[in-house]
Structure formats: C-alpha cells, structure tokens
Scaffold this motif. Structure first.
Motif, PDB file in Angstrom:
ATOM      1  N   GLU A  49       0.695  -1.333   0.042  1.00  0.00           N
ATOM      2  CA  GLU A  49      -0.078  -0.109   0.149  1.00  0.00           C
ATOM      3  C   GLU A  49       1.038   1.198   0.024  1.00  0.00           C
ATOM      4  OE1 GLU A  49      -0.407  -2.411   2.257  1.00  0.00           O
ATOM      5  OE2 GLU A  49      -2.423  -3.050   1.273  1.00  0.00           O
ATOM      6  N   GLY A  50       1.987   1.189   0.621  1.00  0.00           N
ATOM      7  CA  GLY A  50       2.920   2.408   0.937  1.00  0.00           C
ATOM      8  C   GLY A  50       3.696   2.769  -0.386  1.00  0.00           C
ATOM      9  N   TYR A  85       4.660   2.837  -5.117  1.00  0.00           N
ATOM     10  CA  TYR A  85       4.061   2.922  -6.044  1.00  0.00           C
ATOM     11  C   TYR A  85       4.027   1.418  -6.696  1.00  0.00           C
ATOM     12  CZ  TYR A  85       3.478   7.788  -5.818  1.00  0.00           C
ATOM     13  OH  TYR A  85       3.248   9.119  -5.390  1.00  0.00           O
ATOM     14  N   LEU A  90      11.577  -2.396 -14.073  1.00  0.00           N
ATOM     15  CA  LEU A  90      11.294  -2.323 -12.529  1.00  0.00           C
ATOM     16  C   LEU A  90      10.393  -0.963 -12.440  1.00  0.00           C
ATOM     17  CD1 LEU A  90      14.735  -2.583 -10.763  1.00  0.00           C
ATOM     18  CD2 LEU A  90      13.248  -4.459 -11.278  1.00  0.00           C
ATOM     19  N   SER A 134       8.694   2.202 -10.205  1.00  0.00           N
ATOM     20  CA  SER A 134       9.368   3.222  -9.155  1.00  0.00           C
ATOM     21  C   SER A 134       9.534   2.559  -7.683  1.00  0.00           C
ATOM     22  CB  SER A 134       8.177   4.532  -9.134  1.00  0.00           C
ATOM     23  OG  SER A 134       8.543   5.153  -8.052  1.00  0.00           O
ATOM     24  N   ARG A 171       9.808   4.675  -5.348  1.00  0.00           N
ATOM     25  CA  ARG A 171       9.367   5.843  -4.189  1.00  0.00           C
ATOM     26  C   ARG A 171       8.336   5.222  -3.025  1.00  0.00           C
ATOM     27  NH1 ARG A 171       7.741  10.599  -7.315  1.00  0.00           N
ATOM     28  NH2 ARG A 171       7.013  11.179  -5.126  1.00  0.00           N
ATOM     29  N   ARG A 192       4.775   6.027  -1.540  1.00  0.00           N
ATOM     30  CA  ARG A 192       3.697   6.959  -2.002  1.00  0.00           C
ATOM     31  C   ARG A 192       3.084   7.652  -0.854  1.00  0.00           C
ATOM     32  NH1 ARG A 192      -1.998   4.224  -4.775  1.00  0.00           N
ATOM     33  NH2 ARG A 192      -3.019   6.209  -4.795  1.00  0.00           N
ATOM     34  N   ASP A 193       3.058   7.339   0.174  1.00  0.00           N
ATOM     35  CA  ASP A 193       2.815   7.903   1.509  1.00  0.00           C
ATOM     36  C   ASP A 193       3.766   7.621   2.832  1.00  0.00           C
ATOM     37  OD1 ASP A 193       0.274   9.772   0.831  1.00  0.00           O
ATOM     38  OD2 ASP A 193      -0.401   7.956   0.363  1.00  0.00           O
ATOM     39  N   PRO A 243     -10.099   3.608   8.567  1.00  0.00           N
ATOM     40  CA  PRO A 243      -9.836   4.013   6.994  1.00  0.00           C
ATOM     41  C   PRO A 243      -8.321   4.055   7.141  1.00  0.00           C
ATOM     42  CG  PRO A 243     -11.556   5.515   8.057  1.00  0.00           C
ATOM     43  CD  PRO A 243     -11.190   4.568   9.176  1.00  0.00           C
ATOM     44  N   ALA A 285      -6.369   1.655   6.953  1.00  0.00           N
ATOM     45  CA  ALA A 285      -5.613   0.284   7.461  1.00  0.00           C
ATOM     46  C   ALA A 285      -5.960  -0.802   6.561  1.00  0.00           C
ATOM     47  CB  ALA A 285      -6.358  -0.041   8.954  1.00  0.00           C
ATOM     48  N   LEU A 294      -5.550  -5.319   6.111  1.00  0.00           N
ATOM     49  CA  LEU A 294      -5.205  -6.386   6.794  1.00  0.00           C
ATOM     50  C   LEU A 294      -4.539  -7.436   5.647  1.00  0.00           C
ATOM     51  CD1 LEU A 294      -5.333  -8.626   9.081  1.00  0.00           C
ATOM     52  CD2 LEU A 294      -7.420  -9.583   8.235  1.00  0.00           C
ATOM     53  N   VAL A 340      -1.954   3.614   6.103  1.00  0.00           N
ATOM     54  CA  VAL A 340      -1.584   4.727   5.381  1.00  0.00           C
ATOM     55  C   VAL A 340      -2.234   5.747   5.673  1.00  0.00           C
ATOM     56  CG1 VAL A 340      -0.620   3.280   3.520  1.00  0.00           C
ATOM     57  CG2 VAL A 340      -2.993   4.301   3.405  1.00  0.00           C
ATOM     58  N   PRO A 341      -1.877   7.123   5.573  1.00  0.00           N
ATOM     59  CA  PRO A 341      -2.547   8.153   5.977  1.00  0.00           C
ATOM     60  C   PRO A 341      -3.860   8.533   5.287  1.00  0.00           C
ATOM     61  CG  PRO A 341      -0.327   8.907   4.969  1.00  0.00           C
ATOM     62  CD  PRO A 341      -0.522   7.420   5.138  1.00  0.00           C
ATOM     63  N   THR A 342      -4.688   8.791   5.786  1.00  0.00           N
ATOM     64  CA  THR A 342      -5.970   9.329   4.898  1.00  0.00           C
ATOM     65  C   THR A 342      -6.456  10.701   4.914  1.00  0.00           C
ATOM     66  OG1 THR A 342      -7.476   8.898   6.572  1.00  0.00           O
ATOM     67  CG2 THR A 342      -7.207   6.969   5.147  1.00  0.00           C
ATOM     68  N   THR A 343      -5.788  11.476   5.833  1.00  0.00           N
ATOM     69  CA  THR A 343      -5.919  13.010   5.963  1.00  0.00           C
ATOM     70  C   THR A 343      -4.304  13.356   5.871  1.00  0.00           C
ATOM     71  OG1 THR A 343      -6.047  12.900   8.286  1.00  0.00           O
ATOM     72  CG2 THR A 343      -8.035  13.023   6.779  1.00  0.00           C
ATOM     73  N   TYR A 392      -8.676   3.771  -1.054  1.00  0.00           N
ATOM     74  CA  TYR A 392      -8.104   3.012   0.190  1.00  0.00           C
ATOM     75  C   TYR A 392      -8.628   1.698   0.219  1.00  0.00           C
ATOM     76  CZ  TYR A 392      -6.832   7.740   1.606  1.00  0.00           C
ATOM     77  OH  TYR A 392      -5.874   8.740   1.711  1.00  0.00           O
ATOM     78  N   SER A 403     -13.208   2.312   3.793  1.00  0.00           N
ATOM     79  CA  SER A 403     -13.411   3.505   3.474  1.00  0.00           C
ATOM     80  C   SER A 403     -13.787   3.524   1.722  1.00  0.00           C
ATOM     81  CB  SER A 403     -12.086   4.264   3.595  1.00  0.00           C
ATOM     82  OG  SER A 403     -12.093   5.518   2.509  1.00  0.00           O
TER      83      SER A 403
END
Lengths: 384, 384
Positions: A280-281, A283, A299, A301, A303, A305-306, A335, A337, A339, A359-362, B283, B301
């Motif tokens: 999730e975190g 790209y 390959l 990226s 980087r 993402r958040d 939101p 998270a 599993l 990951v952050p949602t805000t 998400y 979400s």
C-alpha cells in the motif's frame, strides 16, 4: 516486451507468506505462479496456479516446478543452492537470485567477510571454532558480543548474547555447529533498505525504520525517522551491498544506524518483512518488483507513496492451536488500514500470521500512523 | 469477527476479469475463492483456489461451487437467477447480491420501471411490443431514441439508435425479442457511482467520469470533472438506487449528467469496469469491498486516495488471434502507472483484455493523468 500468450510462468520454491504475496502481485502482471512447499495447502497455494508438495532441498520437487515454469525463484533461505544449480543446469530454466547469492547469505561468516572485503561497513566480527577464538574476540571487542550460528538462524534463532564472562560457556554449549562472534552495536535505530536488481538496472526503496522485540520484527516505519543524510547513506551502503549479489530479484538489506554511521547487519536474497509496507505504501510493491526483476520486465518506481507503518500479526499463544484471530473488525473499519492474512491454519508462539499496514487518509504523521497501528495491533488476539 | 480457520470460502459464478480481480483482492483478507466458468483456464483460474468448469446457468455447476463455499456470488449478468435460487435454497449457502437484484437488472424494462416508480430520475422510456409502441414513443420523445433489447445486452450490444424515421424498420428487424425504447439523453457527461451494500451498512464511492466510444468504456476519471453539487447529487441518486437492490455486494450505477441533473442509465449487480481505478486509486478497492460485503465483514473506506485515471486495454485486432500485447514496457516504466492483465489467451475485436491505472506521483492534475493514460494506451497494440 510482450504480455499475453507468451507471458512467463514463475516457479517459486517455498509457499509461505512471501510466496503468497508474490502470487498476489504476479496476477495483475499476467504472470502465473507455481509454488512448491512441503506443507499441503501452504499459504501460497490458494492464490497460485498450482502447488507441488515437496521439500525445499529436494531436486525432484524443484525440477517439477522448473518443468512447469519459465523462471525459478525462491522465497525462503532454507532452499538448497546446490539443488537449485542442479535443476537450472539440467533444465535451462534460469533461477534468480543466483544460487551463489543464496550460498553467500546462508553463511553469516562468509557474508560478513565479503561485505568487509568490499569496504562495506559491518560490525566487528570473528570466526569462532572454539573457546579460544571467542575469548580472543571478546578481548578485542569488549562485552557484550553476539555468538551466532553461521547457518540456519533467523528471527534471532541461533543467536546467543554474551553480556559477561558467565554467559560464554552456556552460549558455546547451546550454539550449533560453525559459529561467528560479532560486536554488539549500540545502534540508534535499526533500518533496512529493500534493493532490487533488475535486468540491467538496480534500484533501492527508501530506508525504513524497524522496531524489533526479542529479535523479531514488530513494526516498520517508512520513511525512517532519521535525518536525510543518514537515509541517503543507508541507500548508498545498500547499493554497494547489492553490487556483491548475483542474479536478479529483491534483496532485504538490514542495517544499523549508530552515531550517524550505517553498518550492514545482514542481507536476505528475497522479499523482506520490512518491505511489506510497500503493497500500500509504495507505487510498486517489493513483490511486484521481485516478479518484474526475475522475469526480466522493467522495474517500477521505488518511491514511497505516503508515509506508512506496518505492524506484524504474531502468534500471541503459548501453544500451537488452530488459527482464529479476533479483533479484526477494528482493522476493517479503520480508514487507511489494510489486513494481510497469510492463510496459515495453525498459530504458534510468535509465528508470523499476517500484517496490518496503515497509510494516512488525511495528513497523519508517522507518529499518528504508529499509534493507530499499535492500537489495532493491541486488539488483535488469537483465540485459544 | 474472526479470521483464520473459520475464514469463509467465496464461490464466484463466472471466472472472467472480475472474478480474477475478486480473487486477487480476497487473498489478503484470508478469503479463499472458487470460481466456475465454461472456459477451462479462465482468467480467474490462475489466482483462485479452484475452477469448476461449467455453464453459468447450470444448476449442477453452481451447486458444485456452493458445496465448496460458505458464500456465493457472481461476476457476470448471464448467470441464471432461478438456478442461483434453486442452489441457495437447496444448500443453504447464501448468495449475494440476491437473485432478485439480478433478475431486476437483467430486464432493462423492469429496471427502469422500478427506478421510475421509486421516484429516481431515468430517461423517458416505454415498452415496445411492436411498431405501434415505438411510433407512439417517438411521437412523445422526439428523435433520436434508442431501441434496446430488454435482456442480454451489454457494451452496446442489443442497442439500436433510431435517429430518423428510416432507422425504425431496420432497428425493429435487428432487435431480438422483448424491447424497450428510451429517449436519447443529450448528456454533458457520463458518470458512475460504485455502491456497496454491506451487512447493515451502505456506502458509495465518489462519482467517476466515464468516456465511452462506440458504447464501450474507454476511460474513467476520478473524481468526475464536474462541480461538487453534481457529484453530491450523483451519490445521492446512487444511494436511492441502492435502496432498491436486495442482498449484499457491490453495484455499478451508471448515470447521465444533463444540465446539472442526474439520471440513472443502468445498474450492474457486480463490480463494474468504471470501478477498476479503485485498486490503486482508493483506500479499499471495489473488489475488496465486494468480498467484504458478501461474506459479511465491515466495509472499508470508499474515499479515493488520489485523483486517478483508468484506461481499458481493448482488442485492437480485426480477427480473433492469440493474445500478445506489445508496448507494455512503457507502462512498466512510467511511475504511477499499473498494468492489470486479465490473462485471456485470445484477443478479439474490442475485447477487454486488461486495463492501465495512472495515479499521480507528484502533483499531476487529472488532465495530466489522462494525457499519460492516453500516451500509454496509444503504445499498446496487439500483435497479429
């Protein structure tokens, strides 16, 4: 570059959670996955095209996988590099990373020697053949030191801390076979860099920060909460270490940060627990990168993402029992998270059963994400 | 709520790309997937635990799936609702969405009638039993109108545009069986909302903007490039439409935006092509939501994570041939771009073979993302 009827099939020796997440990542790329594992209905079997049941060091099993595949890889260090070499020589099916990478990282002494010879900083270490070598190393390094089995250790198994003279004999008695001793580094942080060797390209993910407890990874925080210079130094050291590896694929490079310096702890020639956040975190996840690298696709990226936090779901039981995890409703309802359940049917003490990524949602900070991850983790418990 | 040995197995009738992406999403949730499809080695088969080969309307096939599953769902509207009902009544294995949702949406006339009766805005429509009805509707609506087959149409199949009097007879001759006629809406945009009916909760994703060509979806842009009032209105209308549906699961609700008003075009009781963006763009993907909804887990979400563009990879061939897509290297090498290949072995004219999703890696606008998606799409071509 073509995708379709000529898309490769990837054979994976080992069908645990890493094989499972490799298969989950291979699907969208159009790469079919076949796994082998000694346990029928292994975690990867539900999402792979096929499972061959057989031991990790069994040439016939590996050959059966190779005969159904265009490329071979492995997801566990217990695989026998000689068996891989026999099969790849016999069938012409390439295996990545190269068996010599596996052979090197399977032997903690050889690994440290190779890194050290290449000028890559590692904790002071010494081969141990008996009490004399150990005594000599302690005289040089001072206490504490870690006596380690050269072969077969993982998640702290095979490691024996020697904090004072009285620990020496019990450690030597408990340590199996060939050993080395290492200076125990008073690190500020444990970091890791997920590196990728592709076809004619090499890339590294940003340094993550790892929190261990009893030598088992509990949490990874990305990017690591250290300064830019240290993070860049970590990537630079990781790139140097990647140069020593042979063949394509993802490598997990564990590092210590000590007074602004970076030392290599160890290298895993496979996707690494500290890279799970990347699903999730980042790209492109470490699993998608491994599939791409092994089959020779470009390959993606590396980087992030958040900012992201990953927490392991470990067996909190005292005895093995059928796996039944409670408290997952909170994960589902939070939101940001996610599993990841590995499909293991039996929970054992400290066994890796799954993980949760946040990951952050805000505009949550890494501290906020870590709090959320810990709050969720505290609710997760296995029924016994 | 528990995950583990008691985790449900999900049976999916239909093993095309939607079944494949459902299986890819089910893995991390610990839900095993079994599919049925008439085509051996169907797209979902590589990533599902098992495929049962059999027709969509075959009770024995559906029963075989049910006997191995804890919940049943379907990913294609060709499934026979009566067969589903027979099996669910006989085995006690619940099916979601409820067969009556399928029955209602399979009949475009009944669907429109139900929506209209509920006060949900739809284009003016009329049942057609012959030339007289059609003539009457045209007198009322004016040209152009669309003559539609009540059953079995998709991607524009079964739709016949009547722009002038001369088109009437050819349309009536070509139209199979029961029909309806609809006013052709001069819309400003085609939108869609992915809705989810969970266990005791309902949620909607933000409205996406859909670009069709020859009645086949080409691109989805999220969020839709319209004003907030319209987007909110779209969600509100979609929520009303969801109320008419029975059972749990994801529904794709196609909408027209015309002079600030929202009208419902049609509803699919399954994950929808316009929701594919959600794998990277939200998400929780529509596929994960469908799995959660059907097995009764809490929904995630429905917010989008970043503005996102999805472009379909359609067969650009004139004759069926073995699928071999070239130009994928550019997708692999573009940061923020993800390929989703469906694993179909044969490409046919305009067949949906995969899709590409583009998310921002810096601060790209939706226009930038759309440009990137089109640039990548232009490079993708099938070898013949």
């Amino acid at each position: 570059m073509r995708v379709g009827v000529s898309s490769p099939t990837l054979g994976v020796i080992g069908g645990g959670q890493l094989g499972r997440m490799l298969a989950e990542a291979a699907g969208p790329l159009g790469v079919d996955v076949i796994v082998s594992d000694p346990t029928p209905e292994c975690p990867a079997s539900a999402v792979a095209r096929e499972q061959i049941v057989g031991e990790f060091d069994d040439v016939d099993t590996i050959r059966s996988v190779a005969e159904r595949s265009d490329f071979l890889t492995y997801e566990i260090e217990l695989v026998d590099p000689d068996a891989l070499e026999t099969v790849t020589d016999g069938t012409g099916v390439p295996v990545h990373p190269a068996p010599e990478s596996l052979r090197m990282t399977q032997d903690k002494l050889v690994e440290k020697q190779r890194l050290s010879e290449a000028g890559i900083p590692v904790p002071a270490f010494h081969a141990v053949h008996g009490r004399g070598d150990l005594r000599e190393a302690i005289d040089e390094f001072g206490y504490p030191v870690m006596l380690k089995a050269r072969h077969g250790g993982y998640d702290g198994r095979g490691n024996f801390l020697i904090a004072e003279a009285a620990d020496m004999d019990p450690a030597l008695d408990a340590a199996p076979g060939a050993m080395l001793v290492e200076q125990v580094i008073e690190f500020d942080r444990e970091l890791s860099v997920i590196g990728v060797r592709g076809a004619g390209e090499t890339a590294t993910f940003p340094a993550g920060e790892n929190i261990h407890e009893a030598e088992i990874l509990r949490e990874t925080i990305v990017p690591a909460r250290t300064d830019d210079t240290v993070r860049e130094r970590a990537q630079s050291v990781a790139r140097d270490a990647l140069e020593l590896m042979a063949g394509r694929g993802v490598f997990g490079i564990e590092l210590f940060e000590a007074e602004g310096e970076i030392l290599v702890n160890e290298i895993a020639p496979r996707p690494h627990n500290s890279g799970h956040y990347s699903i999730e975190g980042a790209y492109t996840s470490q699993f998608a990168q491994h599939v791409r690298a092994v089959v020779g696709y470009p390959l993606g990226s590396t980087r992030y993402r958040d900012p992201t936090v990953m927490t392991n779901v470990l067996g909190d039981v005292t005895e093995p029992s059928p796996a039944s995890l409670t408290g997952v409703g909170s994960v589902f309802q939070t939101p940001g998270a996610s599993l990841h359940w590995y499909g293991k049917r039996e929970v054992r003490p400290l066994r890796k059963m799954g993980h949760v990524t946040v990951v952050p949602t805000t505009s949550e900070s890494r501290a906020d994400l870590l709090n959320t991850a810990r709050r969720l983790s505290d609710k997760l418990t296995f029924e016994t």
